[in-house]
Design a protein around this motif. Sequence first.
Motif, PDB file in Angstrom:
ATOM      1  N   PRO A  10       0.814  -1.228   0.000  1.00 53.14           N
ATOM      2  CA  PRO A  10       0.000   0.000   0.000  1.00 53.14           C
ATOM      3  C   PRO A  10       0.843   1.273   0.000  1.00 53.14           C
ATOM      4  N   ALA A  11       2.103   1.183   0.455  1.00 52.70           N
ATOM      5  CA  ALA A  11       2.989   2.353   0.493  1.00 52.70           C
ATOM      6  C   ALA A  11       3.605   2.671  -0.873  1.00 52.70           C
ATOM      7  N   THR A  12       3.506   1.733  -1.798  1.00 55.17           N
ATOM      8  CA  THR A  12       4.160   1.910  -3.092  1.00 55.17           C
ATOM      9  C   THR A  12       3.468   2.995  -3.904  1.00 55.17           C
ATOM     10  N   ARG A  13       4.286   3.958  -4.362  1.00 51.33           N
ATOM     11  CA  ARG A  13       3.759   5.038  -5.191  1.00 51.33           C
ATOM     12  C   ARG A  13       4.263   4.954  -6.619  1.00 51.33           C
ATOM     13  N   LEU A  14       5.355   4.199  -6.833  1.00 47.58           N
ATOM     14  CA  LEU A  14       5.925   4.129  -8.170  1.00 47.58           C
ATOM     15  C   LEU A  14       6.563   2.763  -8.382  1.00 47.58           C
ATOM     16  N   ARG A 116      11.681  11.436 -10.173  1.00 49.89           N
ATOM     17  CA  ARG A 116      11.364  12.559  -9.286  1.00 49.89           C
ATOM     18  C   ARG A 116      10.051  13.229  -9.709  1.00 49.89           C
ATOM     19  N   ALA A 117       9.886  13.456 -11.001  1.00 53.61           N
ATOM     20  CA  ALA A 117       8.657  14.093 -11.498  1.00 53.61           C
ATOM     21  C   ALA A 117       7.429  13.264 -11.134  1.00 53.61           C
ATOM     22  N   ASN A 118       7.552  11.949 -11.239  1.00 56.27           N
ATOM     23  CA  ASN A 118       6.428  11.075 -10.898  1.00 56.27           C
ATOM     24  C   ASN A 118       6.124  11.106  -9.409  1.00 56.27           C
ATOM     25  N   LEU A 119       7.151  11.128  -8.586  1.00 48.34           N
ATOM     26  CA  LEU A 119       6.929  11.178  -7.142  1.00 48.34           C
ATOM     27  C   LEU A 119       6.334  12.509  -6.718  1.00 48.34           C
TER      28      LEU A 119
END
Length: 123
Positions: A10-14, A116-119
């Motif tokens: 659930p913590a995964t953002r990318l 970085r842009a995605n995060l």
Amino acid sequence: ATASAAGITPATRLVVYYFSEGKECATCEQIPLLARTALETHFADEIASGTIVWCAIDVDEARNGHYIDEYGIYTKSIVLSRLENGKQTRWKNHDRVWDLVYDKPAFIEYVRKEVRANLDAAA
């Protein structure tokens, strides 16, 4: 070794996918090596926390064939998949890795900038 999506929490953002197909040539082997170098150099904390997950997938395996259509894969590539609450909200196939594979600093900077842009996009 091929990783599975099992590292996604659930913590995964990318998710940083590396899509390969069968045998790797010397140039091809540089793509995941340089991409992982960029991640480990610039995003060690995010990898350690599970915010970023690396996932290498061989699309020659029948069970992985769906990725070819899903991400428009026609050669080995790096795809960034943005997640919100475990669901993909957007993705991009970063095929410029082929243009930069012989320029290590430019390759690493390209991957760093795109990750970085995605995060930052949903922060």
